[in-house]
Design a protein around this motif. Structure first.
Motif, PDB file in Angstrom:
ATOM      1  N   GLU A  53       0.816  -1.212   0.000  1.00 17.13           N
ATOM      2  CA  GLU A  53       0.000   0.000   0.000  1.00 17.13           C
ATOM      3  C   GLU A  53       0.851   1.265   0.000  1.00 17.13           C
ATOM      4  OE1 GLU A  53      -2.512  -0.349   3.431  1.00 17.13           O
ATOM      5  OE2 GLU A  53      -3.662  -2.015   2.564  1.00 17.13           O
ATOM      6  N   ASN A  54       2.054   1.189   0.562  1.00 16.98           N
ATOM      7  CA  ASN A  54       2.925   2.358   0.666  1.00 16.98           C
ATOM      8  C   ASN A  54       4.086   2.333  -0.325  1.00 16.98           C
ATOM      9  OD1 ASN A  54       1.740   3.820   3.015  1.00 16.98           O
ATOM     10  ND2 ASN A  54       2.086   1.848   3.987  1.00 16.98           N
ATOM     11  N   GLY A  55       4.056   1.386  -1.274  1.00 19.12           N
ATOM     12  CA  GLY A  55       5.111   1.304  -2.280  1.00 19.12           C
ATOM     13  C   GLY A  55       6.444   0.807  -1.754  1.00 19.12           C
ATOM     14  N   HIS A  56       6.427   0.072  -0.625  1.00 21.09           N
ATOM     15  CA  HIS A  56       7.663  -0.408  -0.016  1.00 21.09           C
ATOM     16  C   HIS A  56       7.877  -1.909  -0.150  1.00 21.09           C
ATOM     17  CE1 HIS A  56       7.246   3.342   2.683  1.00 21.09           C
ATOM     18  NE2 HIS A  56       8.103   3.605   1.714  1.00 21.09           N
ATOM     19  N   ASP A  57       7.057  -2.588  -0.928  1.00 27.65           N
ATOM     20  CA  ASP A  57       7.222  -4.038  -1.095  1.00 27.65           C
ATOM     21  C   ASP A  57       8.292  -4.269  -2.157  1.00 27.65           C
ATOM     22  OD1 ASP A  57       6.920  -6.772  -0.918  1.00 27.65           O
ATOM     23  OD2 ASP A  57       5.117  -6.831  -2.163  1.00 27.65           O
ATOM     24  N   THR A  58       9.555  -4.249  -1.727  1.00 28.44           N
ATOM     25  CA  THR A  58      10.681  -4.295  -2.662  1.00 28.44           C
ATOM     26  C   THR A  58      11.572  -5.516  -2.497  1.00 28.44           C
ATOM     27  OG1 THR A  58      12.038  -3.000  -1.135  1.00 28.44           O
ATOM     28  CG2 THR A  58      10.763  -1.770  -2.782  1.00 28.44           C
ATOM     29  N   ARG A  59      11.210  -6.445  -1.649  1.00 27.64           N
ATOM     30  CA  ARG A  59      12.072  -7.601  -1.376  1.00 27.64           C
ATOM     31  C   ARG A  59      11.296  -8.898  -1.638  1.00 27.64           C
ATOM     32  NH1 ARG A  59      16.521  -5.488   1.262  1.00 27.64           N
ATOM     33  NH2 ARG A  59      16.159  -3.487   2.288  1.00 27.64           N
ATOM     34  N   PRO A  60      11.362  -9.412  -2.869  1.00 26.01           N
ATOM     35  CA  PRO A  60      10.601 -10.620  -3.194  1.00 26.01           C
ATOM     36  C   PRO A  60      11.024 -11.845  -2.376  1.00 26.01           C
ATOM     37  CG  PRO A  60      12.063 -10.030  -5.001  1.00 26.01           C
ATOM     38  CD  PRO A  60      12.141  -8.921  -4.000  1.00 26.01           C
ATOM     39  N   GLU A  61      12.239 -11.827  -1.813  1.00 27.48           N
ATOM     40  CA  GLU A  61      12.718 -12.955  -1.013  1.00 27.48           C
ATOM     41  C   GLU A  61      12.153 -12.957   0.401  1.00 27.48           C
ATOM     42  OE1 GLU A  61      15.514  -9.548  -0.180  1.00 27.48           O
ATOM     43  OE2 GLU A  61      14.462 -10.298  -1.940  1.00 27.48           O
ATOM     44  N   GLY A  62      11.572 -11.828   0.828  1.00 29.60           N
ATOM     45  CA  GLY A  62      11.014 -11.713   2.169  1.00 29.60           C
ATOM     46  C   GLY A  62      11.677 -10.591   2.944  1.00 29.60           C
ATOM     47  N   TYR A  63      11.393 -10.541   4.235  1.00 31.30           N
ATOM     48  CA  TYR A  63      11.842  -9.420   5.055  1.00 31.30           C
ATOM     49  C   TYR A  63      12.398  -9.867   6.394  1.00 31.30           C
ATOM     50  CZ  TYR A  63       9.299  -6.634   1.731  1.00 31.30           C
ATOM     51  OH  TYR A  63       8.878  -6.052   0.569  1.00 31.30           O
ATOM     52  N   GLY A  64      13.374  -9.135   6.848  1.00 30.39           N
ATOM     53  CA  GLY A  64      13.828  -9.228   8.220  1.00 30.39           C
ATOM     54  C   GLY A  64      13.049  -8.193   9.010  1.00 30.39           C
ATOM     55  N   LEU A  65      12.657  -8.537  10.204  1.00 29.67           N
ATOM     56  CA  LEU A  65      11.823  -7.659  11.022  1.00 29.67           C
ATOM     57  C   LEU A  65      12.462  -7.411  12.378  1.00 29.67           C
ATOM     58  CD1 LEU A  65       8.514  -9.649  10.503  1.00 29.67           C
ATOM     59  CD2 LEU A  65       9.141  -7.533   9.326  1.00 29.67           C
ATOM     60  N   GLY A 103      16.227   0.096   5.708  1.00 27.55           N
ATOM     61  CA  GLY A 103      14.893  -0.465   5.491  1.00 27.55           C
ATOM     62  C   GLY A 103      13.826   0.587   5.702  1.00 27.55           C
ATOM     63  N   VAL A 104      12.658   0.133   6.127  1.00 28.33           N
ATOM     64  CA  VAL A 104      11.497   1.008   6.330  1.00 28.33           C
ATOM     65  C   VAL A 104      11.022   0.850   7.767  1.00 28.33           C
ATOM     66  CG1 VAL A 104       9.140   1.507   5.580  1.00 28.33           C
ATOM     67  CG2 VAL A 104      10.823   0.712   3.916  1.00 28.33           C
ATOM     68  N   LEU A 105      10.748   1.971   8.427  1.00 28.89           N
ATOM     69  CA  LEU A 105      10.263   1.960   9.802  1.00 28.89           C
ATOM     70  C   LEU A 105       8.840   2.492   9.829  1.00 28.89           C
ATOM     71  CD1 LEU A 105      11.432   1.316  12.642  1.00 28.89           C
ATOM     72  CD2 LEU A 105      11.904   3.753  12.859  1.00 28.89           C
ATOM     73  N   TYR A 106       7.936   1.713  10.426  1.00 24.41           N
ATOM     74  CA  TYR A 106       6.534   2.097  10.580  1.00 24.41           C
ATOM     75  C   TYR A 106       6.237   2.295  12.057  1.00 24.41           C
ATOM     76  CZ  TYR A 106       5.310   0.697   5.803  1.00 24.41           C
ATOM     77  OH  TYR A 106       5.207   0.604   4.443  1.00 24.41           O
ATOM     78  N   ALA A 107       5.475   3.335  12.389  1.00 21.80           N
ATOM     79  CA  ALA A 107       5.022   3.525  13.761  1.00 21.80           C
ATOM     80  C   ALA A 107       4.067   2.388  14.112  1.00 21.80           C
ATOM     81  CB  ALA A 107       4.324   4.875  13.919  1.00 21.80           C
ATOM     82  N   GLN A 108       4.150   1.909  15.326  1.00 21.63           N
ATOM     83  CA  GLN A 108       3.292   0.847  15.870  1.00 21.63           C
ATOM     84  C   GLN A 108       3.709  -0.543  15.374  1.00 21.63           C
ATOM     85  OE1 GLN A 108       1.079   1.837  18.195  1.00 21.63           O
ATOM     86  NE2 GLN A 108       1.636   3.941  17.762  1.00 21.63           N
TER      87      GLN A 108
END
Length: 188
Positions: A53-65, A103-108
């Motif tokens: 939704e925010n145009g940040h889905d840039t890692r087709p292999e997945g994400y570290g959180l 990476g990307v940081l989201y509040a909450q």
């Protein structure tokens, strides 16, 4: 000019000028959960919807959180799996730092489909560590920003927003001066 409050643990928290009970960030966080998600994980597509939704889905292999939290604020970091695995290795002694600019940081912390089964239910106050009961008790307190010598007390409890509702983990605060009490859902 922003407003900063300091809690009983000495951590500076920044609050909204328009709503002084709304914390927008803090100087230091705990990192209670470090994980990865990859395509094929249960709920993965729902979990990455917020990135899409925010145009940040840039890692087709997945994400570290990395899930960050303080007494009054939480955030979620999405980065590369490699970065998170390196962080885990370097944090064996509990002193590692990570570069949030990668990476990307989201509040909450996220919630909803996909996330609710992934995130463990956590409480600030745990009975096994001396709390009154799991999820019941004082979280922090800090000096009132307008009335010297008074404070705002933040505590957690389990309750509902309305009669007959499903019990949820809640945070509320109370001022030792004549001010409004407010409640919010805990995002962790």
């Amino acid at each position: 000019m922003g407003i900063t409050i300091t809690n009983t643990y000495g951590t500076a928290h920044h609050v909204s000028e328009d709503h002084p009970a709304h914390v927008t960030s803090c100087d230091y966080y705990r990192l209670p959960l470090v994980a990865t998600i990859v395509p094929g994980n249960p709920g993965y597509e729902d979990m990455v919807d917020m990135l899409k939704e925010n145009g940040h889905d840039t890692r087709p292999e997945g994400y570290g959180l990395i899930f960050l939290e303080s007494e009054e604020f939480s955030a979620t970091y999405f980065g590369s799996i490699e970065q998170i695995e390196q962080y885990k290795r370097e944090n064996a002694d509990g002193k590692a730092t990570f570069d949030a600019s990668q990476g990307v940081l989201y509040a909450q912390w996220p919630h909803g489909k996909g996330w609710d089964g992934f995130l463990p239910r956590t409480f600030w106050n745990v009975q096994a560590r001396g709390g009154i009961a799991d999820g019941v008790g004082l979280v922090t307190a800090f000096a009132h920003t307008e009335t010297p010598g008074t404070e705002v007390v933040v505590y957690e409890f389990e309750g509902t927003w309305r009669p007959g509702g499903t019990p949820e983990q809640l945070i509320t605060y109370h001022c030792s001066v004549n001010c409004t009490t407010g409640s919010s859902l805990v995002t962790a």
